[in-house]
Design an enzyme around this catalytic site. Structure first.
Site, PDB file in Angstrom:
ATOM      1  N   GLY A  92       0.247  22.523 -76.188  1.00 16.45           N
ATOM      2  CA  GLY A  92      -0.261  23.133 -77.416  1.00 16.45           C
ATOM      3  C   GLY A  92       0.675  22.905 -78.595  1.00 16.45           C
ATOM      4  O   GLY A  92       0.672  23.686 -79.554  1.00 16.45           O
ATOM      5  N   ALA A 123       0.672  20.946 -81.055  1.00 14.81           N
ATOM      6  CA  ALA A 123       0.118  20.658 -82.376  1.00 14.81           C
ATOM      7  C   ALA A 123      -0.511  21.894 -83.004  1.00 14.81           C
ATOM      8  O   ALA A 123      -1.020  21.830 -84.122  1.00 14.81           O
ATOM      9  CB  ALA A 123      -0.928  19.545 -82.285  1.00 14.81           C
ATOM     10  N   GLY A 124      -0.464  23.026 -82.301  1.00 15.01           N
ATOM     11  CA  GLY A 124      -1.087  24.249 -82.790  1.00 15.01           C
ATOM     12  C   GLY A 124      -0.216  25.021 -83.754  1.00 15.01           C
ATOM     13  O   GLY A 124       0.865  24.581 -84.160  1.00 15.01           O
ATOM     14  N   ILE A 177       1.651  27.922 -83.552  1.00 13.61           N
ATOM     15  CA  ILE A 177       3.013  28.243 -83.126  1.00 13.61           C
ATOM     16  C   ILE A 177       3.697  27.016 -82.545  1.00 13.61           C
ATOM     17  O   ILE A 177       4.868  26.745 -82.824  1.00 13.61           O
ATOM     18  CB  ILE A 177       2.988  29.390 -82.097  1.00 13.61           C
ATOM     19  N   GLY A 178       2.959  26.247 -81.742  1.00 12.94           N
ATOM     20  CA  GLY A 178       3.563  25.091 -81.090  1.00 12.94           C
ATOM     21  C   GLY A 178       4.172  24.094 -82.052  1.00 12.94           C
ATOM     22  O   GLY A 178       5.257  23.553 -81.801  1.00 12.94           O
ATOM     23  N   TYR A 203      -8.568  38.819 -72.792  1.00 15.72           N
ATOM     24  CA  TYR A 203      -7.408  38.026 -73.202  1.00 15.72           C
ATOM     25  C   TYR A 203      -6.135  38.594 -72.596  1.00 15.72           C
ATOM     26  O   TYR A 203      -5.301  37.850 -72.047  1.00 15.72           O
ATOM     27  CB  TYR A 203      -7.317  38.012 -74.729  1.00 15.72           C
ATOM     28  N   ASN A 259       2.552  40.491 -83.204  1.00 14.50           N
ATOM     29  CA  ASN A 259       1.530  39.895 -84.078  1.00 14.50           C
ATOM     30  C   ASN A 259       2.148  38.799 -84.936  1.00 14.50           C
ATOM     31  O   ASN A 259       2.778  39.085 -85.951  1.00 14.50           O
ATOM     32  CB  ASN A 259       0.886  40.982 -84.944  1.00 14.50           C
TER      33      ASN A 259
END
Length: 356
Positions: free
Chosen positions: A7, A9-10, A12-13, A177, A206
């Site tokens: 992940g 490219a997301g 947080i990643g 989740y 958050n």
């Protein structure tokens, strides 16, 4: 250190990849680049990129070649729409983690940092003046509909004082989740015992900051408010806006991952160690909405009284363990972080679900 960032490219990643690069490490990104995260043209990381799904065993095994540690960020995030999302959450989060850990065991990669979440705790820490520390039951739909948002003592019905949650608090996931995030931790713990691996789970509170996706039901509350302001609309605040959260800047979360990855070389094997990652500045959801609106120059928030079953009332972190054991501390204060976020660009509208 060569680090596989799933992940990567997301939201947080990508920040973790930048932090690793700046620190002199070699990140390798594995990302499915799904439209639900990246909208139109994806923003590609300045690192080696493997375009693949973490649920693909063959591609994951290949991506682990020469890797010293794994930073597992790929997941379907947020509360979602309704229980119909359960199969997708379970597939992305739990099957994906199982495939990754099996490949790590096969490849002999023994160091893992997992993107955990404060949602595994359910409600936060509460104290009754008469009965001490208590765990209130999930809030009833009838109470929420009547505007009774605060949990009460399960023994005497008295009002409770909310406090900070430590890592030793019992898990009590209250939505799909949350259940999948706890399952990820159990899988990582089982992997660590089986292979004498070193595993850390960073239980994010958050997270907010530049690059959050907009106009998606799978993002966090800060993204909801920022998306509304981008459309020229007033942020809609659920309940009475007094629910407390710990808003932590994405740059600080990336720093925590860097510290954790570097620390895994010295941590004992065979166990999963949890760390809360929060700002240490609890704020209400209404405060976040108002601060964003002021900084953006948009309309004032509207407190709607609406609610979502599965949301918790108060959840704020005690992050002292990360400070003491990892040498990590947040650097971005609430006022400065929100002011910058209010004017920062967001990712293009997500077409479907947020994964990665």
């Amino acid at each position: 250190m060569r680090v596989l960032v799933t992940g990567g490219a997301g939201f947080i990643g990508s920040q973790i990849v930048a932090a690793l690069t700046e620190a002199g490490h070699e990140p390798v990104v594995l990302d499915a680049l799904l439209p639900g995260v990246h909208g139109g043209a994806p923003v590609l990381p300045a690192a080696e990129l493997i375009h693949a799904d973490v649920r693909d065993p063959e591609r994951v095994r290949a991506a682990l070649a020469g890797v010293d540690a794994v930073c597992h960020q790929a997941a379907m995030v947020g509360l979602g729409k309704d229980f119909a999302d359960a199969p997708a959450y379970t597939s992305c989060n739990d099957l994906g983690t199982a495939v990754l850990l099996a490949a790590m065991a096969e490849r002999g990669v023994r160091r893992l940092t997992l993107a955990g979440s404060m949602v595994v705790y359910g409600e936060g820490r509460y104290v009754c003046h008469r009965h001490g520390a208590v765990r209130p039951a999930p809030r009833a739909a009838d109470d929420l509909a009547d505007g009774r948002f605060e949990p009460h003592c399960p023994s005497c019905g008295a009002e409770l004082d909310a406090g900070l949650v430590g890592e030793d608090a019992p898990a009590d996931p209250r939505n799909v989740y949350a259940a999948t995030k706890l399952a990820q931790e159990h899988l990582a713990s089982a992997w660590a015992r089986a292979v004498d691996g070193t595993a850390v789970t960073l239980r994010y509170h958050n997270v907010y900051g530049p690059g959050m996706p907009r106009d998606t039901p799978y993002a966090g509350v800060a993204s909801f408010f920022r998306s509304s302001l981008a459309r020229g609309e007033a942020p809609r605040v659920f309940e009475d806006g007094r629910q407390r959260r710990d808003f932590v800047h994405v740059g600080d979360v990336a720093g925590a991952n860097l510290r954790a990855l570097e620390a895994t070389a010295a941590l004992p094997g065979g166990v999963l160690t949890p760390y809360n990652i929060g700002s240490g500045e609890p704020r209400t959801v209404g405060e976040m909405a108002s601060a964003l609106a002021r900084a953006h120059g948009g309309p004032e928030p509207v407190v709607t009284g609406e609610f979502r079953l599965g949301d918790v009332r108060h959840i704020t972190a005690d992050s002292s363990r990360a400070r003491h054991e990892l040498g990590w501390s947040p650097r971005v204060g609430f006022a400065d972080g929100v002011a910058a976020f209010a004017l920062a660009e967001q990712r293009a509208p997500a077409a479907d679900r947020a994964v990665g």
